[in-house]
Design a protein around this motif. Structure first.
Motif, short mmCIF file in Angstrom:
data_model
loop_
_atom_site.label_atom_id
_atom_site.label_comp_id
_atom_site.label_asym_id
_atom_site.label_seq_id
_atom_site.Cartn_x
_atom_site.Cartn_y
_atom_site.Cartn_z
N HIS A 39 1.61 -51.93 18.37
CA HIS A 39 0.79 -52.84 17.60
C HIS A 39 0.00 -52.08 16.55
O HIS A 39 -0.17 -50.87 16.64
CB HIS A 39 -0.15 -53.66 18.50
N CYS A 94 3.26 -57.20 26.12
CA CYS A 94 3.89 -57.57 24.85
C CYS A 94 5.40 -57.71 24.97
O CYS A 94 6.03 -57.07 25.78
CB CYS A 94 3.56 -56.55 23.77
N HIS A 107 -2.28 -59.06 22.87
CA HIS A 107 -3.41 -58.26 23.33
C HIS A 107 -4.45 -58.28 22.25
O HIS A 107 -4.22 -57.90 21.12
CB HIS A 107 -3.03 -56.81 23.61
N CYS A 164 2.06 -50.56 22.81
CA CYS A 164 1.60 -51.77 23.46
C CYS A 164 1.68 -51.59 24.97
O CYS A 164 2.38 -50.73 25.48
CB CYS A 164 2.49 -52.96 23.07
N HIS A 202 3.05 -60.60 20.53
CA HIS A 202 2.09 -59.56 20.86
C HIS A 202 0.90 -60.28 21.47
O HIS A 202 0.32 -61.16 20.85
CB HIS A 202 1.61 -58.84 19.61
ZN LIG Z 1 1.60 -55.63 21.28
#
Ligand SMILES: [Zn+2]
Ligand SMILES: [Zn+2]
Ligand SMILES: [Zn+2]
Length: 141
Positions: free
Chosen positions: A66, A84, A91, A80, A89
């Motif tokens: 990320h 994920c 988070h 990640c 994604h």
């Molecule tokens: Zn992620």
């Protein structure tokens, strides 16, 4: 190169190439977020800028890494966690930037819910805390 990177690439449905292996291996070795220039200075010289850029984009698009926004404006990437996937994604965690060593780390702390004024629809949230990391604040840790 290593079984760990091979396995990770496989998990995220990515073909294993020497460049992907090398960049992924670098992220596994460092436990903080890396910028393009961090990566370029650490990997073999025969991997050019464009390849690094594409590899990071591929990792990001597949849910393996990320983006981490830094105060300096440099875009960094971090690995990640298990949550994920290629499609999402998920988070929204706090990032911490140390002003002494300059490293940015992912913290396992969620971003608190923020109530926005009417009419504002929240999209992605980023929270960067700046300060001094444990390694720099106390050398005996
Ligand atoms: Zn992620
Ligand atoms: Zn530090
Ligand atoms: Zn992070």
């Amino acid at each position: 190169m290593s079984q760990v990177t091979d396995q990770l690439l496989k998990t995220f449905n990515l073909r294993s190439t020497p460049t992907r292996q090398e960049i992924l291996h670098l992220f596994l070795r460092k436990d903080y977020a890396l910028s393009h220039s961090d990566i370029e200075s650490e990997i073999a010289e025969d991997i050019d800028r464009v390849t690094v850029y594409r590899t990071l984009k591929t990792f990001h698009d597949h849910g393996l890494m990320h983006k981490v926004l830094d105060d300096g404006g440099a875009l960094k990437y971090a690995l990640c966690t298990d949550a994920c996937s290629a499609t999402e994604h998920r988070h929204e965690h706090v990032h911490f930037k140390c002003s002494v060593c300059g490293q940015t780390n992912c913290l396992e702390i969620g971003i608190p819910h923020i109530k926005l004024p009417p009419g504002y629809a929240a999209g992605e949230m980023n929270l960067l805390i700046q300060g001094v990391c444990p390694g720099c604040s106390n050398q005996h840790v």
